[in-house]
Design an enzyme around this catalytic site. Sequence first.
Site, PDB file in Angstrom:
ATOM      1  N   ARG A 213       0.706  -0.708  -0.040  1.00  0.00           N
ATOM      2  CA  ARG A 213      -0.124   0.175  -0.136  1.00  0.00           C
ATOM      3  C   ARG A 213       0.799   1.410   0.257  1.00  0.00           C
ATOM      4  O   ARG A 213       0.666   1.883  -0.481  1.00  0.00           O
ATOM      5  CB  ARG A 213      -0.696   0.304   1.261  1.00  0.00           C
ATOM      6  CG  ARG A 213      -2.156  -0.723   1.349  1.00  0.00           C
ATOM      7  CD  ARG A 213      -3.160  -1.113   2.314  1.00  0.00           C
ATOM      8  NE  ARG A 213      -2.360  -0.700   3.601  1.00  0.00           N
ATOM      9  CZ  ARG A 213      -3.180  -2.968   3.913  1.00  0.00           C
ATOM     10  NH1 ARG A 213      -3.834  -3.077   3.595  1.00  0.00           N
ATOM     11  NH2 ARG A 213      -2.372  -2.639   4.842  1.00  0.00           N
ATOM     12  N   PHE A 229     -11.752  -4.124  -5.932  1.00  0.00           N
ATOM     13  CA  PHE A 229     -11.921  -4.974  -3.907  1.00  0.00           C
ATOM     14  C   PHE A 229     -10.945  -4.403  -3.160  1.00  0.00           C
ATOM     15  O   PHE A 229     -10.505  -4.526  -2.521  1.00  0.00           O
ATOM     16  CB  PHE A 229     -11.588  -6.427  -4.057  1.00  0.00           C
ATOM     17  CG  PHE A 229     -11.711  -6.949  -5.953  1.00  0.00           C
ATOM     18  CD1 PHE A 229     -13.006  -7.979  -5.418  1.00  0.00           C
ATOM     19  CD2 PHE A 229     -11.289  -6.882  -7.018  1.00  0.00           C
ATOM     20  CE1 PHE A 229     -12.848  -8.614  -6.635  1.00  0.00           C
ATOM     21  CE2 PHE A 229     -11.438  -7.260  -8.518  1.00  0.00           C
ATOM     22  CZ  PHE A 229     -12.517  -8.757  -8.264  1.00  0.00           C
ATOM     23  N   ASP A 251     -16.356  -2.197  -3.901  1.00  0.00           N
ATOM     24  CA  ASP A 251     -16.360  -3.809  -3.111  1.00  0.00           C
ATOM     25  C   ASP A 251     -17.810  -3.719  -3.439  1.00  0.00           C
ATOM     26  O   ASP A 251     -18.452  -3.050  -2.728  1.00  0.00           O
ATOM     27  CB  ASP A 251     -15.851  -2.922  -1.832  1.00  0.00           C
ATOM     28  CG  ASP A 251     -15.103  -4.911  -1.405  1.00  0.00           C
ATOM     29  OD1 ASP A 251     -14.135  -5.306  -1.522  1.00  0.00           O
ATOM     30  OD2 ASP A 251     -16.069  -4.969  -0.610  1.00  0.00           O
ATOM     31  N   ASP A 299      -7.045  -5.565  -6.791  1.00  0.00           N
ATOM     32  CA  ASP A 299      -6.282  -6.690  -5.222  1.00  0.00           C
ATOM     33  C   ASP A 299      -7.847  -8.129  -4.683  1.00  0.00           C
ATOM     34  O   ASP A 299      -8.223  -7.335  -3.888  1.00  0.00           O
ATOM     35  CB  ASP A 299      -6.490  -5.837  -3.775  1.00  0.00           C
ATOM     36  CG  ASP A 299      -5.901  -6.384  -3.200  1.00  0.00           C
ATOM     37  OD1 ASP A 299      -5.373  -7.485  -2.528  1.00  0.00           O
ATOM     38  OD2 ASP A 299      -5.631  -6.265  -1.794  1.00  0.00           O
ATOM     39  N   CYS A 339      -4.009 -13.171  -4.487  1.00  0.00           N
ATOM     40  CA  CYS A 339      -3.365 -13.838  -3.357  1.00  0.00           C
ATOM     41  C   CYS A 339      -3.709 -15.470  -3.571  1.00  0.00           C
ATOM     42  O   CYS A 339      -3.797 -15.845  -2.728  1.00  0.00           O
ATOM     43  CB  CYS A 339      -3.829 -13.524  -1.792  1.00  0.00           C
ATOM     44  SG  CYS A 339      -6.157 -13.330  -2.168  1.00  0.00           S
TER      45      CYS A 339
END
Length: 395
Positions: A213, A229, A251, A299, A339
């Site tokens: 970040r 996201f 989101d 993300d 991820c």
Amino acid sequence: MSAKVILKAKRAQPFFGRHPWVFAGAIERVEGAPADGDEVELVSHGGNFVARGLYNSQSKINVRLYCWEADVPLDRAFFYSRISRAVQLRHDVLKLNTPEGGYRVCFSESDYLSGMVVDRYGDWLTVQFTALGLARRREIIIDVLRELLNPKGIYLRTEKGIGKLEGVELHDQLLWGEPPPADLSIAENGMRFLVNLTEGQKTGYYLDQRDNRAAVARLCVGKRVLDAFCYSGGFGLYAANAGASEVLSVDASEPALELARRNANANNLSNITFANADVFKHLGELVASGRQFDVVVLDPPKFARNRAAVPEALKGYRRLHQLALKLLAKDGILVSCCCTGLIAMTDLEELLAQVSTEARRDLQIIERRGPAADHPVAVTCRESGYLKCLISRVL
């Protein structure tokens, strides 16, 4: 005397090499009658001691290994030693133990404690067990955590599907001490973030993206930024704080966005707006409306939990990047996070190459990044290096 798990011939090498997962297919037989969660010795086909672990017949991982010394039992002294070693990295080496900080105390296989994650948020700890053997030793582990970290409270967080995978029934609950306050917040890189330990995703906050970040924020000064996201604010709030001209954070979770709005207010940020929408659909609408951004951050959550789901996950990542390239202005910055541990950095780079070629836009990777240092990678279990973050310039 511990029960013994005997390996098939020529299957011991990974475990002598300290990989912690023994799948059923590597096992020839079990001597004794260990109950699920019991301590066992792993023995090679030739009868040599390999390691000591915890047994679980209900899991695909029949034995999780923790110790490669024959005379060291998996008792309180062992867990004290392992957890204190993890704490030492965060406190003495990384210097993360500030009074209002947030950091990962223990990261499962990366800290040689397969199946347990511990995070600290100020005076509270969250614990997540993804292994039956450690879940059944939680009283010992809680006692050690109290001694080493002196928290005000310890809260258990559970991961969806673990009950079925491990045969253990767990529910989110306070394990010890005071319940976390609703307005619990942490300080991170000069900013303030509210953390919902009882209802937030994972263990309450994405600590692993802390350094990413900050790295992305440095590229956002005076820029139009899209944070897809966004969860509780993350990249978008950092960008707004760094001086972005405008930030749009998207989101699908309204509770997450409500937390993001509160985080924006806590940091006196007004150059950010939030959209509660399906991210794929909303990005398509932005493309159709002709919107352009100087920085696009992708993300998304984990798209695949097993190998069978990887092809569909790659389709999802491909679609996201196709939309992002259409939204990026000339010489824009693309931040690609993944991820999904089953997708490697090379897979992500290949996907970027394909999508940029299709879009007829040159793309330069300017940074390859992973998780923050409190999420180390054990070289004997490189599956622990799950998070990828690529920062690219799109010409």
